[in-house]
Design an enzyme around this catalytic site. Structure first.
Site, short mmCIF file in Angstrom:
data_model
loop_
_atom_site.label_atom_id
_atom_site.label_comp_id
_atom_site.label_asym_id
_atom_site.label_seq_id
_atom_site.Cartn_x
_atom_site.Cartn_y
_atom_site.Cartn_z
N ASP A 241 0.86 -1.18 0.00
CA ASP A 241 0.00 0.00 0.00
C ASP A 241 0.89 1.23 0.00
O ASP A 241 2.02 1.20 0.52
CB ASP A 241 -0.91 0.03 1.23
CG ASP A 241 -2.08 -0.94 1.13
OD1 ASP A 241 -2.20 -1.62 0.10
OD2 ASP A 241 -2.87 -1.01 2.10
N HIS B 249 0.82 -0.42 7.25
CA HIS B 249 1.11 1.01 7.09
C HIS B 249 2.14 1.55 8.08
O HIS B 249 2.20 1.16 9.24
CB HIS B 249 -0.17 1.84 7.12
CG HIS B 249 -1.15 1.42 6.06
ND1 HIS B 249 -2.46 1.83 6.05
CD2 HIS B 249 -1.00 0.61 4.96
CE1 HIS B 249 -3.09 1.29 5.00
NE2 HIS B 249 -2.21 0.55 4.33
N CYS C 291 -3.91 9.70 6.59
CA CYS C 291 -4.52 8.68 5.72
C CYS C 291 -5.50 9.27 4.71
O CYS C 291 -5.58 8.80 3.58
CB CYS C 291 -5.26 7.64 6.56
SG CYS C 291 -4.26 6.77 7.77
#
Length: 458
Positions: free
Chosen positions: A252, A300, A413
Site C-alpha cells: 500500500d 502502514h 490517511c
C-alpha cells in the site's frame, strides 16, 4: 522544481501546495479479506462483526463526510482554494500561477519585519468525485478471474492507494481485493494532472491478482489468530512473515514514508519484500530502506515513523516514533548517524474505537505536515499537542476527525499530497546502501528493539 511542474513531492514536511482529500460518500463495510484484519473492535464481538458487510449507515457516512469537509474548510482558512477537480484550479496558465505564488512569498519575506506574523502559503485542494452524474457508491459486485467481492471499500483514504515520489505518481499494488479498482476512481484527477503537467510520470506496478490462493498462506488466517498475539510474538519470531506471501508484488502507498533521496518502507501485512524490490529497481536514483517493527506486523508506516523536519546546520532533524511499535535498533542507526533526533510520541488520548472501526486507537501520530514548523493533528489528542506545541515549538492546528477511524484512517490517511515546495535532497549522507541491499530479507531475524539508550550511545 521547474515552474511548469505540478506533481512534485519528495518529503513529508516541505511546504504543502497541492493536496487531495478523500470522501466518505458511498462507503461500505467491506468483505473479509485474507490480506489483513479489517475490524479492530472488541474481541467478543469479532465473530458478529465479521458477518456485517454492505453499505455503511447513512448517519455515520454523513458524520464522516462532515469531518472531511471540515478538514477542507480548515485548509481553506489557511489560504487554500478548494475545488472538485484540478481543471478548476489550473484554468490559468500553470507557469503564471506558480510564479505569482513564489513572487508573493518572496515579497512577504522581504517586507515583513514582525517575527510573530505567520505567512500562510497558498495550498490547492481537490476531492475525488464521480465521473458521472450518479452519486459515488461501492455496493456492487466485483469479479475477476481470481476473486469475487460483493462490495468495494470507498475513497476515504487516498494515501493508501496513491503516492507521489518526486515527479511520479505511483498507483499502489494493494493486496486487498475490495480495493482492487479503487485507483480507477482517481483517473479523472490523474488525467487532469497528466494533461496539465508535461513533466509528470505515472506508474503502476504489475497488478496483483488478489487471489486468496496465490497471494496468501491461509485464507482463514485472521480468524485463527489473535492480532495481538501475532504482533507480540509470532511476527518477529517467524522472520517477519505475514499471511501475505512473496509470490507477487504487493504494498500500500501508506507503507511508504518519503524523506528526500531516502524512502522508508515497512514490512507489514500489506507490504511484502517483492514490493521493496520493485521500488528499488524502478527508482534506481532513490534509496529504499526496509523497516521492521517487531511488535507490529499490521499495515502502514505512517503511524510508526513520522518525520517532522530535517537536520540543519543549527539543529537536529526530528522524527516521531510510536512507543507501542518501536523499530529495530539496527535500522534506526541510519537516523542517529545522520543527526536525526528520535522522539517517542505520547500514548493516544483514548484507545476506544467504534465496534466497526477499521483502525486501532494508535492514530494519534497520524498527522499532516503543512511545512516543517506547522502540523495538523486530531483535536482530542491533547498529549500530542503538548509535545509538538509546548515542547517542540510547532504551530499545531487541531481538527476533529475521530469518526474517520471507523472508515479507515486519520488525518494523514485521508489525504494525498501532490505538490510541495520540494527537491530530492540527501538527508542521510552517512550510510552504506549497497551493503544494506545485500541483506536477505526473506530470512531476517533481527529483533533488538530501538531505545533511548541506543540514541544516547551512538
Amino acid at each position: 522544481m521547474a515552474l511548469s511542474s505540478i506533481v512534485n513531492s519528495w518529503t513529508e514536511w516541505a511546504p504543502l501546495e497541492f493536496i487531495c482529500v478523500g470522501t466518505a460518500e458511498g462507503m461500505c463495510c467491506p468483505d473479509e479479506t485474507p490480506s489483513y484484519p479489517w475490524h479492530t473492535g472488541p474481541p467478543n464481538l469479532c465473530s458478529y462483526i465479521r458477518a456485517i458487510s454492505g453499505p455503511r449507515p447513512r448517519r455515520r457516512i454523513e458524520q464522516a463526510q462532515a469531518q472531511l469537509d471540515n478538514l477542507a474548510e480548515l485548509l481553506r482558512a489557511e489560504s487554500i482554494v478548494v475545488a472538485s477537480s484540478i481543471d478548476e484550479i489550473f484554468d490559468e496558465d500553470v507557469r503564471q500561477v506558480l510564479t505569482r505564488k513564489r513572487t508573493s512569498l518572496e515579497k512577504s519575506s522581504q517586507t515583513n519585519t514582525n517575527d510573530k506574523t505567520i505567512q500562510k502559503n497558498k495550498i490547492d485542494v481537490c476531492r475525488p468525485v464521480s465521473s458521472s452524474q450518479e452519486e459515488l457508491c461501492f455496493n456492487h459486485q466485483l469479479a475477476t478471474p481470481h476473486f469475487k467481492s460483493q462490495y468495494q471499500f470507498g475513497l476515504a483514504c487516498p494515501r493508501d492507494i496513491l503516492i507521489t515520489l518526486g515527479d511520479t505518481v505511483v498507483e499502489a499494488p494493494t493486496s486487498a481485493h475490495i480495493r482492487y479498482f479503487e485507483s480507477e476512481y482517481y483517473k479523472p484527477l490523474l488525467y487532469s494532472l497528466w494533461r496539465c503537467d508535461p513533466n509528470m510520470k505515472w506508474l503502476q506496478p504489475p497488478k496483483p491478482t488478489c487471489s486468496s490462493i496465490k497471494m496468501f498462506n491461509d485464507v482463514d488466517y485472521w480468524e485463527k489468530i489473535n492480532t495481538k498475539d501475532f504482533n507480540k510474538s509470532i511476527f518477529a519470531n517467524s522472520g517477519y512473515k505475514t499471511n501475505l506471501n512473496e509470490n507477487e508484488i504487493a504494498f500500500d502507498a501508506a507503507d511508504i514514508v518519503r524523506m528526500g533521496k531516502d524512502v522508508f518502507y515497512k514490512k507489514s501485512a500489506s507490504a511484502n519484500n517483492q514490493g521493496l524490490y520493485w521500488l528499488r529497481r524502478t527508482f534506481p536514483n532513490l534509496r529504499f530502506h526496509m523497516m521492521h517493527f517487531p511488535t507490529d506486523g499490521s499495515y502502514h508506516l505512517d503511524t510508526s515513523l513520522i518525520p517532522l523536519r530535517p537536520p540543519t546546520s543549527g539543529s537536529h532533524g526530528l522524527v516521531l516514533l510510536n512507543q507501542n511499535y518501536p523499530p529495530l535498533a539496527s535500522e534506526m542507526k541510519l537516523f542517529t548517524d545522520n543527526d536525526w533526533r528520535s522522539i517517542w510520541a505520547p500514548l493516544h488520548s483514548t484507545g476506544e474505537v467504534p465496534p466497526l472501526a477499521l483502525c486501532t486507537g494508535n492514530l494519534n501520530a497520524n498527522i499532516l505536515s503543512l511545512n516543517d514548523h506547522c502540523v495538523v493533528i486530531e483535536e482530542c489528542e491533547t498529549p500530542m499537542y503538548r509535545l509538538l506545541h509546548d515542547e517542540l515549538g510547532f504551530d499545531v492546528i487541531t481538527c476533529p476527525l475521530r469518526v474517520l477511524n471507523e472508515f479507515g484512517g486519520g488525518i494523514h490517511c485521508v489525504t494525498w499530497d501532490i505538490r510541495r515546495q520540494d527537491s530530492c535532497s540527501d538527508y542521510f549522507p552517512n550510510q552504506n546502501y549497497d551493503s544494506e541491499c545485500q541483506l536477505d530479507l526473506n530470512n531476517y531475524f533481527d529483533r533488538k528493539i530501538f531505545s533511548n539508550h541506543d540514541e544516547d550511545t551512538s
